[in-house]
Design an enzyme around this catalytic site. Structure first.
Site, mmCIF file in Angstrom:
data_model
loop_
_atom_site.group_PDB
_atom_site.id
_atom_site.type_symbol
_atom_site.label_atom_id
_atom_site.label_comp_id
_atom_site.label_asym_id
_atom_site.label_seq_id
_atom_site.Cartn_x
_atom_site.Cartn_y
_atom_site.Cartn_z
ATOM 1 N N GLY A 123 -0.641 -0.537 -14.983
ATOM 2 C CA GLY A 123 -1.332 0.032 -16.137
ATOM 3 C C GLY A 123 -2.630 -0.650 -16.484
ATOM 4 O O GLY A 123 -3.557 -0.007 -16.992
ATOM 5 N N ASP A 124 -2.731 -1.955 -16.222
ATOM 6 C CA ASP A 124 -3.941 -2.696 -16.564
ATOM 7 C C ASP A 124 -4.900 -2.808 -15.388
ATOM 8 O O ASP A 124 -5.762 -3.690 -15.360
ATOM 9 C CB ASP A 124 -3.583 -4.087 -17.095
ATOM 10 C CG ASP A 124 -2.806 -4.926 -16.096
ATOM 11 O OD1 ASP A 124 -2.376 -4.375 -15.060
ATOM 12 O OD2 ASP A 124 -2.616 -6.134 -16.345
ATOM 13 N N ARG A 184 7.537 -2.952 -7.773
ATOM 14 C CA ARG A 184 8.751 -3.714 -7.443
ATOM 15 C C ARG A 184 10.000 -2.833 -7.518
ATOM 16 O O ARG A 184 11.104 -3.319 -7.428
ATOM 17 C CB ARG A 184 8.962 -4.864 -8.453
ATOM 18 C CG ARG A 184 7.899 -5.906 -8.492
ATOM 19 C CD ARG A 184 7.882 -6.723 -7.191
ATOM 20 N NE ARG A 184 6.964 -7.828 -7.326
ATOM 21 C CZ ARG A 184 5.643 -7.698 -7.318
ATOM 22 N NH1 ARG A 184 5.121 -6.488 -7.166
ATOM 23 N NH2 ARG A 184 4.847 -8.735 -7.441
ATOM 24 N N HIS A 223 -5.648 -0.805 -6.340
ATOM 25 C CA HIS A 223 -5.308 -1.854 -7.296
ATOM 26 C C HIS A 223 -6.567 -2.630 -7.681
ATOM 27 O O HIS A 223 -7.658 -2.352 -7.176
ATOM 28 C CB HIS A 223 -4.282 -2.820 -6.691
ATOM 29 C CG HIS A 223 -2.952 -2.193 -6.405
ATOM 30 N ND1 HIS A 223 -1.809 -2.505 -7.107
ATOM 31 C CD2 HIS A 223 -2.581 -1.262 -5.496
ATOM 32 C CE1 HIS A 223 -0.790 -1.805 -6.636
ATOM 33 N NE2 HIS A 223 -1.237 -1.026 -5.651
ATOM 34 N N TYR A 283 0.966 -13.364 -0.109
ATOM 35 C CA TYR A 283 2.119 -13.809 -0.889
ATOM 36 C C TYR A 283 3.156 -12.688 -0.866
ATOM 37 O O TYR A 283 2.823 -11.527 -1.088
ATOM 38 C CB TYR A 283 1.758 -14.195 -2.333
ATOM 39 C CG TYR A 283 1.192 -13.099 -3.201
ATOM 40 C CD1 TYR A 283 1.957 -12.467 -4.174
ATOM 41 C CD2 TYR A 283 -0.143 -12.712 -3.077
ATOM 42 C CE1 TYR A 283 1.430 -11.486 -4.988
ATOM 43 C CE2 TYR A 283 -0.690 -11.740 -3.886
ATOM 44 C CZ TYR A 283 0.101 -11.125 -4.837
ATOM 45 O OH TYR A 283 -0.436 -10.145 -5.649
ATOM 46 N N GLU A 305 -7.143 -3.562 -2.798
ATOM 47 C CA GLU A 305 -7.662 -4.257 -3.970
ATOM 48 C C GLU A 305 -9.156 -4.008 -3.994
ATOM 49 O O GLU A 305 -9.908 -4.535 -3.168
ATOM 50 C CB GLU A 305 -7.358 -5.751 -3.880
ATOM 51 C CG GLU A 305 -5.880 -6.091 -3.750
ATOM 52 C CD GLU A 305 -5.123 -5.964 -5.063
ATOM 53 O OE1 GLU A 305 -5.784 -5.775 -6.104
ATOM 54 O OE2 GLU A 305 -3.888 -6.042 -5.041
#
Length: 486
Positions: A123-124, A184, A223, A283, A305
């Site tokens: 959302g952010d 997730r 993202h 990660y 990204e």
């Protein structure tokens, strides 16, 4: 003095957040994706309040959820000749998840690949929702004017979901209305963390049902918080931070580099070599959408990204669009500018066969479509491959190809394997032919004799065989090389 101290603390908290924003980019926490939910309540609430105030200020100039819906409908109203809009479901708070399909034949099943873009998973991270509207309108404005726009509209079915998480956007937070990180919430290949379908979020269910109804060749989710093209696998069996390659590692690296090198500055990254990364090496995360698409959806997905800043000021959106535009276009166009494509038929009746396509040495299989039996397989240019078509009850066909800088078309005609016992003989064709015959002779008013039925069936057979021959003669796409495995 109290007001001065309060202002200083607010300034400090916002700037600390900006400094460390890259630590919560693709997956949230950089360690494992299994998050400890315990916080000091008072400190957390103060941070969240300040954080919300900052994002609420930054949201000026961004489309609200209502604005986004109006923009999607306005796009379709202006570009209805090459688009359709539909909803794949609703968010927790009941906001429709609108999709724009862009094609010269929107809504029609065709023997060409499909690509999907998904924005605003978190959302952010709202940049994606803005860029995807700009992409849709650019394609509409440049169709039949720009060769790349025309190629995409004519040769690909492009589906765009600008916001997967409209509730998180309106609440100015990462998760959805229930506070769940949607990246997730998908089934994981290593851990049984999301195996119960009923416990998944409605946004996650909508994506999973979407892929059951629609066959996508490739996709990308947008993202923010870093500048890199991320590819599978996203996790490891032992939760270690290490490179973990999927079967199509070379193809994914090719896709990621295609995006990165078409970008204004992504490939010049000092943190990521060539601006790309294996997810687990960056990660590891678990329950991510990217790996699920590849494993269960038969879809090659990247996690992109696209902005170092998760929520940049609105006046920077046009610049970010210009930085990413060619990358987005080249990624979609790669579906038809590279790889191997074709259709699969039965030799005995000419019917399309929904067979499987495998590449020797790569432990990953794709299926041709049920009705048209077309397939689209991403491969790396400059290499030799053995392509195999398999179908229960038919003999396997194999052909060797050398991928150049252009796409290849390889059609297969599979022969029934009569060495099998009668219980294993193929009935794909016989079932359809028998159904047609029984429908004809079951109508009393037709009074068609069995002889006439057999003649008609034989003529139908000849026409289908002729259709295959015409298919090979006529269906020659510009710039494509064709191989027929008979």
């Amino acid at each position: 003095m109290a007001n001065l101290n309060s202002s200083f603390l607010l300034f400090l908290s916002l700037n600390l957040f900006h400094i460390f924003h890259t630590a919560i980019a693709r997956g949230g926490e950089r360690d494992s994706g299994f998050v400890d939910k315990t916080y000091a309540a008072s400190g957390r609430h103060l941070f969240e309040e300040n954080h919300f105030q900052k994002l609420n200020t930054l949201a000026h100039g961004y489309m609200t959820n209502s604005d986004l819906e109006k923009a999607i409908k306005a796009f379709h109203g202006r570009c209805g000749h090459l688009s359709r809009i539909y909803s794949i479901g609703k968010s927790v708070l009941g906001v429709p998840l609108w999709v724009m399909e862009i094609s010269n034949n929107p809504g029609k099943e065709e023997a060409k690949p499909a690509f999907k873009f998904i924005g605003n998973v978190h959302g952010d991270e709202p940049v994606g929702r803005e860029l995807l509207l700009l992409l849709a309108n650019w394609l509409c404005d440049n169709y039949m004017k720009n060769p790349l726009a025309t190629l995409i509209v004519d040769k690909v079915h492009l589906h765009i979901l600008p916001s997967m998480n409209p509730d998180g956007f309106s609440l100015r937070r990462r998760g959805n209305a229930k506070g769940i990180d949607l990246n997730r919430d998908f089934p994981d290949q290593f851990f049984p963390m999301n195996d119960d379908f009923n416990k998944r979020q409605p946004e996650t269910k909508a994506i999973m049902n979407w892929l059951k109804e629609m066959r996508f060749t490739a996709s990308a989710s947008l993202h923010g918080g870093a500048l890199v093209a991320n590819y599978p696998w996203d996790g490891t069996e032992d939760k270690s931070k290490s490179y973990y390659a999927c079967p199509d590692d070379e193809a994914f690296r090719y896709m990621a580099k295609l995006y990165s090198h078409s970008h204004h500055n992504m490939s010049r990254s000092k943190e990521f070599e060539e601006g790309i990364t294996n997810g687990a090496h960056w990660y590891p995360i678990y329950g991510g959408m990217q790996d699920w698409n590849y494993i269960y959806g038969g879809c090659f997905e990247l996690t992109l990204e696209i902005s170092d800043n998760k929520w940049p000021p609105a006046n920077e959106l046009r610049m970010i669009w210009q930085f990413n535009k060619m990358s987005m276009l080249d990624l979609v166009a790669s579906l038809v500018k590279s790889g191997v494509h074709g259709r699969i038929f039965s030799s005995d009746c000419g019917e399309p066969l929904p067979a499987s396509i495998a590449i020797k040495g790569i432990n990953y299989t794709i299926k041709a479509s049920e009705r048209l039996a077309d397939y689209h397989r991403l491969l790396v240019p400059g290499q030799q491959y053995e392509v195999m078509a398999t179908m229960p009850g038919y003999k396997t066909r194999t052909t060797t190809i050398v991928m150049g800088d252009e796409p290849m078309t390889v059609d297969f005609i599979l022969e029934p394997d009569f060495s099998l016992s009668s219980s294993f003989l193929p009935n794909h064709c016989s079932n359809r032919s028998s159904l047609k015959i029984f429908k004809l002779i079951s109508k009393p008013h037709l009074q068609v004799s069995l002889t006439l039925v057999l003649i008609l069936a034989f003529l139908c057979f000849l026409m289908k065989r002729k259709a295959i021959v015409n298919h090979f003669k006529v269906r020659k796409s510009v710039g494509q090389r064709r191989v027929s495995a008979v």
